[in-house]
Design an enzyme around this catalytic site. Structure first.
Site, PDB file in Angstrom:
ATOM      1  N   LEU A 574       0.814  -1.212   0.000  1.00  0.00           N
ATOM      2  CA  LEU A 574       0.000   0.000   0.000  1.00  0.00           C
ATOM      3  C   LEU A 574       0.849   1.263   0.000  1.00  0.00           C
ATOM      4  CD1 LEU A 574      -2.798  -0.972   2.557  1.00  0.00           C
ATOM      5  CD2 LEU A 574      -2.931  -0.987   0.058  1.00  0.00           C
ATOM      6  N   GLY A 575       2.008   1.214   0.641  1.00  0.00           N
ATOM      7  CA  GLY A 575       2.833   2.410   0.703  1.00  0.00           C
ATOM      8  C   GLY A 575       4.122   2.131   1.435  1.00  0.00           C
ATOM      9  N   VAL A 582       3.877  -0.390   4.400  1.00  0.00           N
ATOM     10  CA  VAL A 582       2.521  -0.825   4.742  1.00  0.00           C
ATOM     11  C   VAL A 582       2.062  -1.795   3.657  1.00  0.00           C
ATOM     12  CG1 VAL A 582       0.150  -0.132   5.193  1.00  0.00           C
ATOM     13  CG2 VAL A 582       2.023   1.369   5.857  1.00  0.00           C
ATOM     14  N   ASP A 717      -4.280  15.013   9.284  1.00  0.00           N
ATOM     15  CA  ASP A 717      -4.302  14.646   7.864  1.00  0.00           C
ATOM     16  C   ASP A 717      -5.626  13.994   7.497  1.00  0.00           C
ATOM     17  OD1 ASP A 717      -3.443  14.402   5.279  1.00  0.00           O
ATOM     18  OD2 ASP A 717      -2.140  12.681   5.627  1.00  0.00           O
TER      19      ASP A 717
END
Length: 861
Positions: A574-575, A582, A717
Site C-alpha cells: 500500500l505504501g 505498509v 491529515d
C-alpha cells in the site's frame, strides 16, 4: 470515418450555434485546423519520443494511416507519468473549441490507443498551462478502440499557439494517438488580461461567487498573465444567480466586483495583445440586474500603449444608464482607431456591483465569419510579429549596422533595435539576480534544515511566542519575499515532524519536555514541545498526542496478542516511508488471536483482510522504541469508526503491527468509481451512491473525529484518502494516505519530499504551525466537500500549490478576498453551510465535531 466525422462536426456546430448562451466565436469556431487536412506541416508536429521512424510525430494525424498508422511514444506509458506528449505548433494564436483523437489501427495490424489524456497549451512556447474543464478536471476520456474517432468539446475553450496531447493511463500500457484540433484563428490578438480577483456577493438565501473560475494565469490579490471567463465565448444570463452550466454555481458566468473594495470608484483591467493593432471597438457584456444593485459601468477611461509608454491623453466613454430594462447587454465602446499593443481601462461603478461575462475587441483584422460554411482552408502562416521574428530582426539589424556603415535604418527599425537591446539588458540582469537569489535561498534552507534536525521543536525556529499568536508583528517586520521564506521554512519543519510521526506517535527527545497543554481560543492548542513525536513507519501522521496523554499510557501494558507471521499472506504494497512499509495482507485464523469485542462478518476459517505496518529490520533504536509506543497508543483507541489494532509481531524482526482494513479500499478511490443517482448514471450503467449514503458516510467520519477530539488527539491529515470503506458503507478513519504514491500530488513538496497536505489544512496550520481540533474541523469541511463531489477533483484544483498558500494569507488578512471551495452540485444549502462554518477564520467560531455530527444526522433524517 471521414464522412461520419464531418457530419458529426456539422451537427455539433448547429447545436452549438443555437445555444443562447454562446456569444463571440465559440458557437461557429469549430473547423479542423489542419492535422487531417494537411495544412499543418510535418515540421510543426513534434513529440517527446517515438517507437521508430515509422511512428514519428508526423504520423499522428487524425484519420490518416501513413507510416505505421499513428504516433507512438518510445516507452510504455505508466500511471502518473506525464513525460510523453504529441505537440502541435499552429504558428499563430487560435481559439480551440474541440479536439478529436483516434488510436492506431493500421489496417487491422495495430490495436493501441489512449483511454485517457490531458492537454497542455501555451501562447508563447515558454509558459505551459494544464487545461481543466469548468469543474477543474484535467483528464479527458479518450478512445475505447483503435479506429473510432472520439470528439470532445473543450469547455472552456483554449487560446493557444502550441498544444500538447499527453496520454494518461491507470496501468502500464502501450499507447498510440492520432489527433485533430478544431477552432479558428484568434483574430482578437488578446494574449492576457490582468484584473482584480472577482468577489463574493452574500444574498439572503445563498452566496454568489463571482470569481473567474477558469482563469489560466496567476491568481493572488489580482489575476495576471492569463485568459479566462471574459474570453470563453459564453455570455451570462440576465439573472446572474442562474448559470448556463449544469454544474455551475450561482454567479458562475460572471466576474464581479463590489464598489466597497475599490475606494477609487473603478476597477482597472489591462489587456495585452500579440502586436500593435488599430482598434475600432471594444464590446463589454455587462449584467444590469439593478434589483440586486448590479448595473453596467457608468464610465470607462482607456489608456493606450503602443511602445513602452502609455499615452498621456486617455479615451473616455459614458454609456447611457438604464434602470428600466434589467436584461444583460453588450456595451460597445468606440476606440477611435487608436494604435496600441496594450489597453488599460478603468471601469467606474454605477451601483454597488459591476459584473462582466465577456469582453471582445475589433481591430484591424476582420471579425469572424458567422456562417456555418467552412472557409477555404489555407496553410497556416507565421504571424507578422512573433517573439522569434522580432529577435531575428534585432540580430539582422545589429549585423547590418555593423557590417555596412552606409546602410540607413529608418525610425521604426531604430525603435525596434533600441527596444531589443533594452530587453536583452533587462533579461541578463534578471538572470543574474535570480542566480544570486537562488544561492542565498539555498543557503537559508540549509541553515533551517540543520537547525530543525538538531532540535525539533518549533520555538527555536519561529520568532513567535510559545502560544503562536497572530503574526501581525512578524508580518509588519518582514517583506513579501521574507514571508514566503517563512512559509517555506515552516513547510520544511513540518516535513521533519511528519516524517517522524505516524498514528500520533512521537520521538523520545520531545515526549517528556512538557506535560501540559493550553486551551487557546476555546480549543486545545499544543505547542510542539507538548506533543509526542514518534518516528513513524511510513512517514505519515495520524494523531498528534499530548505528552500528558502519553505519560498516562506509558505505565500500561499492551493488550494485543502476538500473531504468527506464517499466517500472513502478502497481497499488495500500500505504501512505504523512511522507516518501513505498509502491506495489504490476508490473515488466516485471526479470530483466535483477537479480543471478543471484534466482530467480523465472515466464517472462522475465512481469511481476514488486514493492513500490516512493517518496521525495517535495519531501523535504529529510536525508531524501534517509537514503534512500540505507537502500538501502545493504537491499542487504546476503541471506536467503531477508527481503524483498530488487531495484533502484533514483535518477538522477532521485522516488527509488525496488524490493523483492520476494509474490503472496499479508501473512500477517495471508492467514490471516484461511483456516480450520483440519476438519469446519467442509468445511461452509463455506472455504480451509484445515494445522497443518503453520502451523508451516512460523512456522519461516521464526524463520529470518529468526535471520539478522537474527546481524547484531545489531533489527526492532522483528515481526508477521503485516509478513510476506509467496508460493507454497507461502513467508514473507519485510518492514516495510510501520505505513504501512498497514488496521493503524492495531494502533498506540497519541498526538495523532493511530501510535507504538507495544504489543500486540507487551515490557514493557522499553514501560517502558524498551529494544530488543534479546530484545524481538524477545517479538514473535515474539505473532506465533506470531496465526498459531495464524488472525489472527481482535487480541492482548489484551479489553483497551484503556491496559490493555495497565498490564499491562506487572504484568510489571515480577512479582507474578503479569500477563495472558498464552491458548493458541489449535489450539496444542499444546509450542508454547504456546515462546510462554510468549518472554514471560519476564527477557530473558536468553528463548530465542534459533536455539533457537526448532530447537524449532519438532522440533514440525513
Amino acid at each position: 470515418h471521414r464522412g461520419e466525422n464531418i457530419r458529426l462536426l456539422c451537427l455539433s456546430a448547429c447545436i452549438f450555434v443555437i445555444c443562447d448562451g454562446c456569444c463571440g466565436v465559440s458557437g461557429v469556431c469549430r473547423y479542423p485546423l489542419g492535422m487531417s487536412g494537411g495544412q499543418i506541416q510535418d515540421e510543426d508536429i513534434s513529440a517527446s519520443s517515438q517507437w521508430s521512424e515509422s511512428t514519428a510525430a508526423r504520423y499522428g494525424r487524425l484519420d490518416f494511416e501513413e507510416g505505421d498508422g499513428a504516433w507512438c511514444p518510445e516507452k510504455t506509458v505508466e500511471p502518473d507519468n506525464l513525460k510523453e506528449f504529441l505537440q502541435i505548433d499552429l504558428r499563430s494564436l487560435h481559439f480551440i473549441t474541440l479536439v478529436g483523437t483516434q488510436g492506431r489501427h493500421a489496417g487491422g495490424m495495430g490495436n493501441e490507443f489512449a483511454q485517457m489524456y490531458k492537454i497542455k497549451y501555451s501562447r508563447d512556447g515558454s509558459r505551459w498551462i494544464s487545461w481543466r474543464n469548468r469543474q477543474g478536471k484535467q483528464v479527458i476520456e479518450g478512445n475505447r478502440n483503435a479506429y473510432d474517432i472520439v470528439l470532445k468539446d473543450l469547455e472552456p475553450p483554449i487560446i493557444a499557439r502550441y498544444v500538447r496531447f499527453m496520454p494518461v493511463t491507470d496501468h502500464s500500457m502501450n499507447v498510440c494517438m492520432r489527433v485533430e484540433l478544431y477552432g479558428c484563428e484568434w483574430l482578437d490578438g488578446l494574449v492576457s488580461y490582468n484584473a482584480p480577483v472577482g468577489e463574493q456577493m452574500n444574498l439572503p438565501a445563498y452566496p454568489v461567487y463571482l470569481n473567474d473560475s477558469v482563469y489560466d494565469g496567476a491568481i493572488t490579490y489580482s489575476m495576471t498573465e492569463g485568459l479566462g471567463q471574459l474570453t470563453d465565448g459564453v455570455c451570462g444570463l440576465d439573472d446572474f444567480t442562474v448559470s448556463h452550466e449544469r454544474n455551475g454555481w450561482p454567479g458562475y458566468d460572471y466576474v464581479g466586483w463590489n464598489n466597497e473594495s475599490f475606494p477609487s470608484g473603478f476597477v482597472e483591467i489591462m489587456f495585452e495583445f500579440d502586436r500593435i493593432r488599430n482598434f475600432t471597438t471594444m464590446k463589454v457584456h455587462c449584467n444590469n440586474m439593478f434589483s440586486s444593485r448590479a448595473k453596467a459601468f457608468r464610465q470607462v477611461v482607456c489608456y493606450f500603449r503602443s511602445d513602452s509608454d502609455w499615452e498621456a491623453t486617455p479615451l473616455s466613454f459614458s454609456p447611457a444608464g438604464d434602470e428600466k430594462n434589467p436584461t444583460a447587454r453588450f456595451v460597445i465602446v468606440n476606440l477611435a482607431n487608436h494604435m496600441a499593443s496594450a489597453i488599460k481601462c478603468q471601469f467606474y461603478f454605477a451601483d454597488a456591483w459591476m459584473l462582466f461575462s465577456e469582453i471582445t475587441f475589433q481591430s484591424d483584422t476582420a471579425m469572424y465569419n458567422t456562417t456555418l460554411a467552412p472557409p477555404e482552408q489555407t496553410p497556416n502562416t507565421p504571424p507578422e510579429h512573433t517573439p522569434f521574428k522580432i529577435f531575428n530582426s534585432c540580430l539582422s539589424l545589429c549585423f547590418t549596422a555593423e557590417d555596412d556603415p552606409t546602410h540607413k535604418i529608418d525610425d521604426s527599425n531604430t525603435r525596434i533595435l533600441i527596444g531589443c537591446l533594452v530587453a536583452i539588458i533587462f533579461i541578463l540582469v534578471a538572470i543574474i539576480v535570480i542566480m544570486l537569489w537562488r544561492q542565498v535561498w539555498q543557503k537559508m534552507l540549509e541553515k533551517v534544515s540543520s537547525r530543525f534536525e538538531s532540535n525539533s521543536t518549533y520555538e527555536h525556529i519561529f520568532p513567535l511566542g510559545p502560544d503562536y499568536q497572530e503574526p501581525s508583528r512578524l508580518i509588519s517586520k518582514l517583506g513579501y519575499l521574507q514571508i514566503q521564506m517563512y512559509l517555506y521554512s515552516f513547510a520544511l519543519i513540518y516535513s521533519y515532524h511528519v516524517s517522524c510521526c505516524i498514528s500520533g506517535s512521537t520521538s523520545t527527545s520531545a515526549s517528556k519536555s512538557t506535560a501540559s497543554f493550553a486551551v487557546q481560543d476555546g480549543v486545545p492548542h499544543y505547542a510542539e514541545a507538548d506533543v509526542v513525536n514518534l518516528q513513524g513507519v511510513t512517514g505519515s501522521n495520524t494523531y498528534a498526542i499530548p505528552a500528558v496523554t502519553m505519560d498516562l499510557l506509558s505505565g500500561k501494558d499492551v493488550a494485543v496478542e502476538e500473531f504468527p507471521r506464517k499466517l500472513l499472506t502478502f497481497k499488495e504494497k500500500l505504501g512505504e516511508g523512511q522507516f518501513g512499509e505498509v502491506h495489504l495482507c490476508e490473515a488466516e485464523g485471526m479470530q483466535e488471536f483477537m479480543n471478543k469485542e471484534f466482530l467480523f462478518d465472515i466464517t472462522e476459517d475465512e481469511p481476514v483482510l488486514v493492513a500490516v505496518k512493517m518496521l525495517r529490520s535495519d531501523a535504529n533504536k529510536n525508531a524501534r522504541n517509537d514503534f512500540l509506543k505507537e502500538i501502545k497508543i493504537m491499542s487504546r483507541l476503541k471506536d467503531p469508526n477508527i481503524i483498530r489494532l488487531l495484533a502484533v509481531c514483535i518477538h522477532s524482526d521485522p516488527f509488525c503491527m496488524i490493523t483492520e482494513y476494509m474490503e472496499n479500499g479508501d473512500l477517495n478511490q471508492f467514490l471516484s468509481r461511483h456516480e450520483p443517482e440519476g438519469h446519467l448514471a442509468l445511461l452509463s450503467n455506472a455504480p451509484t451512491v445515494s445522497f443518503t449514503n453520502l451523508c451516512y458516510m460523512a456522519t461516521q467520519i464526524a463520529s470518529g473525529m468526535k471520539y478522537l477530539s474527546s481524547l484531545n488527539f489531533v489527526h492532522r491529515d483528515l481526508a477521503t484518502r485516509n478513510c476506509l470503506v467496508g460493507k454497507k458503507y461502513t467508514i473507519k478513519i485510518a492514516d495510510f494516505g501520505m505513504s501512498r504514491n497514488l496521493y503524492s500530488g495531494d502533498y506540497y513538496r519541498i526538495q523532493g519530499r511530501a510535507v504538507l497536505p495544504i489543500r486540507w489544512m487551515s490557514w493557522e496550520s499553514i501560517l502558524l504551525g498551529k494544530f488543534t481540533t479546530a484545524s481538524d474541523v477545517w479538514a473535515f469541511g474539505v473532506t465533506l466537500w470531496e465526498i459531495l463531489n464524488f472525489c472527481k477533483e482535487q480541492p482548489y484544483s484551479q489553483l497551484t500549490d503556491e496559490q493555495v498558500i497565498e490564499n491562506t494569507g487572504e484568510f489571515f488578512r480577512d479582507q474578503k478576498r479569500q477563495i472558498y471551495l464552491p458548493q458541489p452540485v449535489l450539496c444542499p444549502d444546509s450542508l454547504y453551510k456546515i462546510m462554510l462554518s468549518c472554514w471560519r477564520r476564527n477557530a473558536k467560531e468553528r463548530p465542534s465535531f459533536l455539533e457537526i455530527h448532530r447537524a449532519i444526522l438532522e440533514i440525513q433524517s
